[in-house]
Design a protein around this motif. Structure first.
Motif, PDB file in Angstrom:
ATOM      1  N   ASN A 189       0.807  -1.227   0.000  1.00 38.14           N
ATOM      2  CA  ASN A 189       0.000   0.000   0.000  1.00 38.14           C
ATOM      3  C   ASN A 189       0.839   1.276   0.000  1.00 38.14           C
ATOM      4  OD1 ASN A 189      -2.640   0.749  -0.379  1.00 38.14           O
ATOM      5  ND2 ASN A 189      -3.022   1.124   1.793  1.00 38.14           N
ATOM      6  N   GLN A 190       1.994   1.215  -0.629  1.00 37.04           N
ATOM      7  CA  GLN A 190       2.825   2.419  -0.774  1.00 37.04           C
ATOM      8  C   GLN A 190       2.397   3.113  -2.072  1.00 37.04           C
ATOM      9  OE1 GLN A 190       5.312   3.373   1.578  1.00 37.04           O
ATOM     10  NE2 GLN A 190       4.059   1.860   2.640  1.00 37.04           N
ATOM     11  N   VAL A 191       1.153   3.571  -2.077  1.00 36.03           N
ATOM     12  CA  VAL A 191       0.537   4.059  -3.321  1.00 36.03           C
ATOM     13  C   VAL A 191      -0.302   5.301  -3.050  1.00 36.03           C
ATOM     14  CG1 VAL A 191       0.502   1.791  -4.473  1.00 36.03           C
ATOM     15  CG2 VAL A 191      -1.381   2.435  -2.946  1.00 36.03           C
ATOM     16  N   THR A 192      -0.844   5.858  -4.130  1.00 32.54           N
ATOM     17  CA  THR A 192      -1.652   7.081  -4.039  1.00 32.54           C
ATOM     18  C   THR A 192      -3.080   6.765  -3.578  1.00 32.54           C
ATOM     19  OG1 THR A 192      -1.944   6.810  -6.418  1.00 32.54           O
ATOM     20  CG2 THR A 192      -0.348   8.457  -5.710  1.00 32.54           C
ATOM     21  N   ALA A 193      -3.825   7.820  -3.293  1.00 32.31           N
ATOM     22  CA  ALA A 193      -5.141   7.680  -2.654  1.00 32.31           C
ATOM     23  C   ALA A 193      -6.184   7.007  -3.556  1.00 32.31           C
ATOM     24  CB  ALA A 193      -5.641   9.058  -2.220  1.00 32.31           C
ATOM     25  N   ASP A 194      -6.051   7.162  -4.872  1.00 27.56           N
ATOM     26  CA  ASP A 194      -7.061   6.570  -5.768  1.00 27.56           C
ATOM     27  C   ASP A 194      -7.124   5.057  -5.603  1.00 27.56           C
ATOM     28  OD1 ASP A 194      -4.396   6.890  -6.955  1.00 27.56           O
ATOM     29  OD2 ASP A 194      -5.213   5.787  -8.654  1.00 27.56           O
ATOM     30  N   ILE A 195      -6.021   4.444  -5.140  1.00 31.13           N
ATOM     31  CA  ILE A 195      -6.056   2.997  -4.918  1.00 31.13           C
ATOM     32  C   ILE A 195      -5.815   2.656  -3.435  1.00 31.13           C
ATOM     33  CG2 ILE A 195      -5.599   2.289  -7.299  1.00 31.13           C
ATOM     34  CD1 ILE A 195      -2.650   1.837  -6.455  1.00 31.13           C
ATOM     35  N   GLY A 196      -6.169   3.597  -2.584  1.00 33.11           N
ATOM     36  CA  GLY A 196      -6.239   3.287  -1.154  1.00 33.11           C
ATOM     37  C   GLY A 196      -5.013   3.622  -0.329  1.00 33.11           C
ATOM     38  N   GLY A 197      -4.010   4.263  -0.928  1.00 32.82           N
ATOM     39  CA  GLY A 197      -2.824   4.622  -0.148  1.00 32.82           C
ATOM     40  C   GLY A 197      -2.897   6.049   0.355  1.00 32.82           C
ATOM     41  N   THR A 198      -1.765   6.508   0.881  1.00 34.36           N
ATOM     42  CA  THR A 198      -1.749   7.880   1.412  1.00 34.36           C
ATOM     43  C   THR A 198      -0.615   8.702   0.794  1.00 34.36           C
ATOM     44  OG1 THR A 198      -0.308   7.125   3.196  1.00 34.36           O
ATOM     45  CG2 THR A 198      -2.668   7.193   3.672  1.00 34.36           C
ATOM     46  N   LEU A 199       0.122   8.113  -0.155  1.00 33.56           N
ATOM     47  CA  LEU A 199       1.280   8.817  -0.707  1.00 33.56           C
ATOM     48  C   LEU A 199       0.877   9.783  -1.830  1.00 33.56           C
ATOM     49  CD1 LEU A 199       3.964   5.964  -1.016  1.00 33.56           C
ATOM     50  CD2 LEU A 199       3.432   7.440   0.937  1.00 33.56           C
ATOM     51  N   GLY A 200       1.745  10.759  -2.023  1.00 34.18           N
ATOM     52  CA  GLY A 200       1.605  11.638  -3.183  1.00 34.18           C
ATOM     53  C   GLY A 200       2.233  10.979  -4.399  1.00 34.18           C
ATOM     54  N   THR A 201       2.021  11.601  -5.557  1.00 30.94           N
ATOM     55  CA  THR A 201       2.587  11.092  -6.811  1.00 30.94           C
ATOM     56  C   THR A 201       4.100  10.878  -6.688  1.00 30.94           C
ATOM     57  OG1 THR A 201       0.919  12.400  -7.961  1.00 30.94           O
ATOM     58  CG2 THR A 201       2.736  11.557  -9.302  1.00 30.94           C
ATOM     59  N   VAL A 202       4.775  11.901  -6.203  1.00 28.06           N
ATOM     60  CA  VAL A 202       6.244  11.876  -6.124  1.00 28.06           C
ATOM     61  C   VAL A 202       6.704  10.797  -5.135  1.00 28.06           C
ATOM     62  CG1 VAL A 202       8.288  13.222  -5.482  1.00 28.06           C
ATOM     63  CG2 VAL A 202       6.425  14.306  -6.772  1.00 28.06           C
ATOM     64  N   GLU A 203       6.045  10.739  -3.979  1.00 27.28           N
ATOM     65  CA  GLU A 203       6.449   9.769  -2.954  1.00 27.28           C
ATOM     66  C   GLU A 203       6.199   8.336  -3.447  1.00 27.28           C
ATOM     67  OE1 GLU A 203       4.480  12.510  -2.362  1.00 27.28           O
ATOM     68  OE2 GLU A 203       6.195  13.634  -1.572  1.00 27.28           O
ATOM     69  N   ALA A 204       5.082   8.132  -4.140  1.00 27.13           N
ATOM     70  CA  ALA A 204       4.794   6.789  -4.674  1.00 27.13           C
ATOM     71  C   ALA A 204       5.857   6.402  -5.707  1.00 27.13           C
ATOM     72  CB  ALA A 204       3.399   6.758  -5.293  1.00 27.13           C
ATOM     73  N   GLY A 205       6.234   7.350  -6.558  1.00 33.77           N
ATOM     74  CA  GLY A 205       7.264   7.081  -7.576  1.00 33.77           C
ATOM     75  C   GLY A 205       8.604   6.777  -6.920  1.00 33.77           C
ATOM     76  N   THR A 206       8.959   7.560  -5.913  1.00 30.74           N
ATOM     77  CA  THR A 206      10.235   7.360  -5.219  1.00 30.74           C
ATOM     78  C   THR A 206      10.266   5.996  -4.542  1.00 30.74           C
ATOM     79  OG1 THR A 206      10.399   9.723  -4.841  1.00 30.74           O
ATOM     80  CG2 THR A 206      11.759   8.314  -3.427  1.00 30.74           C
ATOM     81  N   SER A 207       9.148   5.632  -3.930  1.00 29.78           N
ATOM     82  CA  SER A 207       9.082   4.350  -3.236  1.00 29.78           C
ATOM     83  C   SER A 207       9.285   3.191  -4.215  1.00 29.78           C
ATOM     84  CB  SER A 207       7.735   4.278  -2.505  1.00 29.78           C
ATOM     85  OG  SER A 207       7.355   2.957  -2.318  1.00 29.78           O
ATOM     86  N   ILE A 208       8.692   3.292  -5.388  1.00 28.14           N
ATOM     87  CA  ILE A 208       8.872   2.237  -6.400  1.00 28.14           C
ATOM     88  C   ILE A 208      10.319   2.232  -6.900  1.00 28.14           C
ATOM     89  CG2 ILE A 208       8.209   1.528  -8.756  1.00 28.14           C
ATOM     90  CD1 ILE A 208       5.323   2.532  -7.999  1.00 28.14           C
ATOM     91  N   ALA A 209      10.848   3.410  -7.183  1.00 25.09           N
ATOM     92  CA  ALA A 209      12.226   3.495  -7.697  1.00 25.09           C
ATOM     93  C   ALA A 209      13.211   2.840  -6.729  1.00 25.09           C
ATOM     94  CB  ALA A 209      12.604   4.957  -7.947  1.00 25.09           C
ATOM     95  N   LYS A 210      13.024   3.092  -5.436  1.00 24.17           N
ATOM     96  CA  LYS A 210      13.946   2.560  -4.428  1.00 24.17           C
ATOM     97  C   LYS A 210      13.944   1.040  -4.379  1.00 24.17           C
ATOM     98  CE  LYS A 210      14.318   6.150  -0.914  1.00 24.17           C
ATOM     99  NZ  LYS A 210      13.427   6.719   0.124  1.00 24.17           N
ATOM    100  N   GLN A 211      12.820   0.448  -4.736  1.00 18.34           N
ATOM    101  CA  GLN A 211      12.696  -1.007  -4.621  1.00 18.34           C
ATOM    102  C   GLN A 211      13.245  -1.755  -5.837  1.00 18.34           C
ATOM    103  OE1 GLN A 211      11.691  -2.812  -1.976  1.00 18.34           O
ATOM    104  NE2 GLN A 211      11.618  -0.865  -0.889  1.00 18.34           N
ATOM    105  N   ILE A 212      13.627  -1.034  -6.871  1.00 16.16           N
ATOM    106  CA  ILE A 212      14.100  -1.733  -8.075  1.00 16.16           C
ATOM    107  C   ILE A 212      15.353  -2.521  -7.744  1.00 16.16           C
ATOM    108  CG2 ILE A 212      14.942  -1.434 -10.443  1.00 16.16           C
ATOM    109  CD1 ILE A 212      12.628   0.208 -10.714  1.00 16.16           C
ATOM    110  N   GLY A 213      15.328  -3.770  -8.071  1.00 11.28           N
ATOM    111  CA  GLY A 213      16.468  -4.613  -7.772  1.00 11.28           C
ATOM    112  C   GLY A 213      16.456  -5.163  -6.352  1.00 11.28           C
ATOM    113  N   GLN A 214      15.541  -4.660  -5.496  1.00 14.54           N
ATOM    114  CA  GLN A 214      15.472  -5.128  -4.093  1.00 14.54           C
ATOM    115  C   GLN A 214      14.432  -6.213  -3.912  1.00 14.54           C
ATOM    116  OE1 GLN A 214      17.501  -3.236  -1.702  1.00 14.54           O
ATOM    117  NE2 GLN A 214      18.244  -2.577  -3.703  1.00 14.54           N
ATOM    118  N   VAL A 215      13.413  -6.228  -4.779  1.00 13.68           N
ATOM    119  CA  VAL A 215      12.316  -7.194  -4.600  1.00 13.68           C
ATOM    120  C   VAL A 215      12.174  -8.044  -5.855  1.00 13.68           C
ATOM    121  CG1 VAL A 215      10.899  -5.909  -2.982  1.00 13.68           C
ATOM    122  CG2 VAL A 215      10.679  -5.443  -5.420  1.00 13.68           C
ATOM    123  N   GLU A 216      11.635  -9.204  -5.662  1.00 14.54           N
ATOM    124  CA  GLU A 216      11.301 -10.048  -6.821  1.00 14.54           C
ATOM    125  C   GLU A 216       9.808 -10.230  -6.886  1.00 14.54           C
ATOM    126  OE1 GLU A 216      13.585 -13.589  -7.119  1.00 14.54           O
ATOM    127  OE2 GLU A 216      15.438 -12.472  -6.722  1.00 14.54           O
ATOM    128  N   GLY A 217       9.314 -10.419  -8.095  1.00 13.98           N
ATOM    129  CA  GLY A 217       7.865 -10.540  -8.299  1.00 13.98           C
ATOM    130  C   GLY A 217       7.360 -11.785  -7.669  1.00 13.98           C
TER     131      GLY A 217
END
Ligand code: IPM
Ligand code: MN
Length: 337
Positions: free
Chosen positions: A309-337
């Motif tokens: 739930n590290q996402v924007t409000a339209d899908i139930g999160g509390t992050l802003g556009t920038v924060e949601a993007g940053t959170s995804i960027a940080k996880q690249i290479g850290q998580v597997e599908g």
């Protein structure tokens, strides 16, 4: 959203040691209002010089006829002959789906929308415009070449991915000229793919079955306008237009990637719009360029953001556009599908 997609692309490049050279073109409503130019004369040639094009959403109330959107988006689809509009419909988490009781295993298909002809070619005209005698004609263009290549693409895609179901949707019961061509080509091409179950629905029935039983679909192929409509429907299954990604592709040539959503002017500049549609479109771009590891890493980071739930409000999160993007960027290479 575009800035967030660029952030994620750049991060994927760093993590995988790929040098991605990004060039920013200013074309859009601001540029048009300042210069009177939607896309420069040599604009399409400029675009052909890149490996791929990433484009943000277009549409601005300050340009009431949205001619910049027509010239830049539709113009590029036509001029670069991007005949495959590739729109995956993949649900990442049950809570995002408005269909009762449906989860990720029920919603996982792709739509191939013919992207260079149909009702979009603007052939026709208006006679006695503005009077009570006005006549407006808009022709639908269907060519053997156009129908054949998109239907073939759908079957080839299915075969390459080990999928076994292709559904073609038209309105041949009412549109007995143009859509008879779709019928003919679908029969001819499907006969060449013995391992693939070929189904046909009229487009109205397709809309119904998408809602009633989305799990029956793997690959859907349809014309330009019908594909436009059913991919907005498909986007709602994924959590809304903010989630949906697309590629405008000419296999082997410079292709263009964009979120399915429009510009939603009322959300502009408020840091609330969901960047996932744009980010997932960037992943489609890398996938199409053959950077499959990089694309998969972005998809995995998006899936994790949704899960946690590290996402924007339209899908139930509390992050802003920038924060949601940053959170995804940080996880690249850290998580597997
Ligand atoms: C889309 C959009 C466009 C289309 C509009 C902006 C012309 O709705 O990409 O789906 O109809 O193709
Ligand atoms: Mn659309």
């Amino acid at each position: 959203m575009t800035a967030e997609a660029v952030k994620v692309l750049t991060r994927a490049g760093e993590v995988f040691g790929r040098k991605l050279e990004l060039e920013h073109l200013p074309w859009g409503a601001d540029h048009f209002l300042q210069t009177g130019v939607t896309i420069p004369k040599d604009g399409y040639d400029t675009l052909r010089g890149f490996d791929a094009i990433f484009i943000g959403a277009l549409g601005d109330p300050r340009v009431p006829d949205n001619r910049h959107a027509r010239d830049i988006l539709l113009g590029t689809r036509f001029e670069l002959d991007l005949y495959v509009n590739y729109r995956p419909v993949k649900l990442l988490d049950e809570r995002l789906c408005p269909l009762k009781g449906r989860g990720p295993k029920d919603v996982n298909f792709v739509v191939f929308r013919e992207n260079t002809e149909g009702l979009y070619v603007s052939v026709g005209g208006r006679f006695k415009a503005g009077t009570e005698d006005e006549v407006a004609i808009q022709e639908e263009l269907n060519t053997f070449k156009g129908v054949n290549r998109i239907i073939r693409h759908a079957f080839q895609f299915a075969k390459a991915r080990g999928l076994t179901k292709v559904c073609m949707a038209d309105k041949s019961n009412a549109m007995q000229q143009g859509h008879a061509l779709w019928q003919r080509v679908f029969k001819e091409v499907s006969a060449e793919y013995a391992g693939i179950q070929a189904t046909h629905y009229y487009i109205d029935a397709l809309a119904m079955y998408m809602v009633l039983d989305p799990g029956q679909f793997e690959v859907i192929v349809t014309n330009n306008l019908f594909g436009d409509i059913v991919t907005d429907l498909g986007a709602t299954f994924q959590g809304g237009l903010g989630m949906a990604a697309s590629g405008n592709i000419h296999p082997g040539k410079t292709s263009m990637f964009e979120p399915v959503h429009g510009s939603a002017p009322k959300f502009a500049g408020k840091n609330i719009a969901n960047p996932i549609g744009a980010i997932a479109s960037a992943a489609l771009m890398l996938e199409t360029l053959g950077m499959t590891k990089e694309a998969a890493a972005i998809d995995a980071a998006v899936a994790r953001a949704v899960r946690e739930n590290q996402v924007t409000a339209d899908i139930g999160g509390t992050l802003g556009t920038v924060e949601a993007g940053t959170s995804i960027a940080k996880q690249i290479g850290q998580v597997e599908g």
